[in-house]
Every structure is written in C-alpha cells, then in structure tokens.
Write a protein that holds these residues in place. Structure first.
Motif, PDB file in Angstrom:
ATOM      1  N   PHE A 116       0.845  -1.200   0.000  1.00 38.74           N
ATOM      2  CA  PHE A 116       0.000   0.000   0.000  1.00 38.74           C
ATOM      3  C   PHE A 116       0.876   1.244   0.000  1.00 38.74           C
ATOM      4  O   PHE A 116       1.850   1.317   0.762  1.00 38.74           O
ATOM      5  CB  PHE A 116      -0.861   0.061   1.268  1.00 38.74           C
ATOM      6  N   LEU A 117       0.513   2.198  -0.821  1.00 43.44           N
ATOM      7  CA  LEU A 117       1.107   3.532  -0.715  1.00 43.44           C
ATOM      8  C   LEU A 117      -0.012   4.472  -0.305  1.00 43.44           C
ATOM      9  O   LEU A 117      -1.129   4.379  -0.840  1.00 43.44           O
ATOM     10  CB  LEU A 117       1.691   4.000  -2.055  1.00 43.44           C
ATOM     11  N   THR A 118       0.268   5.351   0.636  1.00 41.66           N
ATOM     12  CA  THR A 118      -0.766   6.329   0.994  1.00 41.66           C
ATOM     13  C   THR A 118      -0.772   7.412  -0.081  1.00 41.66           C
ATOM     14  O   THR A 118       0.287   7.848  -0.550  1.00 41.66           O
ATOM     15  CB  THR A 118      -0.503   6.952   2.381  1.00 41.66           C
ATOM     16  N   THR A 119      -1.957   7.789  -0.461  1.00 42.12           N
ATOM     17  CA  THR A 119      -2.118   8.806  -1.496  1.00 42.12           C
ATOM     18  C   THR A 119      -1.474  10.120  -1.057  1.00 42.12           C
ATOM     19  O   THR A 119      -1.551  10.490   0.116  1.00 42.12           O
ATOM     20  CB  THR A 119      -3.629   9.025  -1.725  1.00 42.12           C
ATOM     21  N   SER A 120      -0.846  10.812  -1.988  1.00 43.05           N
ATOM     22  CA  SER A 120      -0.294  12.139  -1.650  1.00 43.05           C
ATOM     23  C   SER A 120      -1.455  13.026  -1.188  1.00 43.05           C
ATOM     24  O   SER A 120      -2.536  13.003  -1.807  1.00 43.05           O
ATOM     25  CB  SER A 120       0.377  12.760  -2.869  1.00 43.05           C
ATOM     26  N   PRO A 121      -1.253  13.802  -0.108  1.00 44.21           N
ATOM     27  CA  PRO A 121      -2.367  14.565   0.477  1.00 44.21           C
ATOM     28  C   PRO A 121      -3.109  15.440  -0.534  1.00 44.21           C
ATOM     29  O   PRO A 121      -4.321  15.591  -0.445  1.00 44.21           O
ATOM     30  CB  PRO A 121      -1.690  15.424   1.546  1.00 44.21           C
ATOM     31  N   GLU A 122      -2.380  15.992  -1.493  1.00 38.20           N
ATOM     32  CA  GLU A 122      -3.052  16.890  -2.457  1.00 38.20           C
ATOM     33  C   GLU A 122      -4.039  16.157  -3.357  1.00 38.20           C
ATOM     34  O   GLU A 122      -4.826  16.792  -4.053  1.00 38.20           O
ATOM     35  CB  GLU A 122      -2.032  17.689  -3.280  1.00 38.20           C
TER      36      GLU A 122
END
Ligand code: PNS
Length: 159
Positions: A116-122
């Motif tokens: 899993f990669l966390t989505t970039s906040p933007e």
C-alpha cells in the motif's frame, strides 16, 4: 527483477492514479498497470480507451507497461511474474476495503504481497467516481484529471 502489478478500472485515470504509478514505478523495477476487463458496471470509457488514455499520461514514466486482464488479480500477477500488487489508500474507509482484498489475495497466493502507498495529500479527495459524478452535473474536473483526459471526456460528452 522486482515486478509489481497495479490493478484497477481507471475509468477514467486521475491525478491520484498517476501519482501512485510514478511512485510505484520508482520503487519497483517494473510496474505493470492492469486494466480490469470484466468490469461489472457500464464503464464511461471502453477498455481500449482507458488503456490509450493511460498510455498518454504515463509516457514519461519509463519502467511501466499497460495491459488488460480479466479474472483474479493474483492470477494476473503470476502471469506477469509479479511479486506484488500495488494499491493506493486515501482514507480509513479505503483501508477497510483494501485490507479485505489484500487478505483474500494473500489466502489465494502467499507468494504475492500487497504493497500500500498512501495517497499524496493533495490528491486525497480525487477518485474516478467523483470525476464521473462531476461530469454528469457539468462540474469542473480540472483539479482531478490532466488536460488530455479532460479533453477526452469533453469529446465524449459532446457525442
Ligand atoms: O479501480 P478499482 O475499481 O478500485 O479496482 C478494483 C480491482 C480491479 C483491483 C479489484 O476489483 C480486483 O482486483 N478485481 C479482480 C478480481 C480479484 O482478484 N479480486 C480480489 C479478491 S476479492
């Protein structure tokens, strides 16, 4: 060679997907983007259109391949000799859904890890379903998809 599969429906591809592809491609030697063929709902874009749009927006990412698949993602991983499935997580609700999928996939194939990669906040608010809803109500999608995809969507809506 470390190969990962990034599966999805990509209907349409968004800035969130592109961010994940770029970051996934930096972690693995090769990232195979798998566009699901047996997508249950009536898609906005046909399979070939989704593949073509992905090609356009990932042209500058060298170690990626785009292909279609049907059936189980773990079978697709074995075909591609991939050791991992890459998925993006935006929120707790995403994680709940992704956890079940990852654990099911693990039960089916212990040799395939889910990363899993966390989505970039933007991009945490970006989703293909929001894009489809905005299109239906003539909303502005410039913050969700690159210009090329927006133009393709506009062309489709004119038809
Ligand atoms: O872009 P999406 O709709 O979130 O992608 C969902 C996808 C394609 C990753 C998921 O539906 C999938 O893997 N489908 C193939 C069937 C499968 O292997 N399911 C996992 C076991 S529950």
């Amino acid at each position: 060679m470390r190969i990962a599969v990034y599966p999805g429906s990509f209907d349409p591809v968004t800035y969130g997907h592109i961010d994940l592809i770029r970051r996934g491609a930096a972690v693995f030697d090769k990232l195979v983007i798998g566009v699901l063929r047996n997508y249950v709902k009536k898609p906005l874009f046909e399979l070939e259109e989704r593949v073509e749009m992905l090609h356009q927006v990932t042209r500058d990412i060298p170690n990626t391949e785009i292909t279609t698949f049907s059936g189980l993602v773990v079978d697709f991983c074995h075909q591609q000799k991939a050791c991992a499935v890459l998925r993006g997580v935006r929120s707790f609700s995403d994680f709940e859904y992704e956890l079940v999928m990852a654990q099911t996939n693990r039960k089916l194939a212990e040799d395939v890890e889910t990363i899993f990669l966390t989505t970039s906040p933007e991009y945490s608010y970006v989703s293909s379903s929001s894009v489809r809803e905005l299109i239906a109500f003539n909303g502005d999608i410039t913050a969700f998809v690159p210009d090329y995809i927006r133009e393709r969507i506009e062309d489709k809506c004119k038809k």
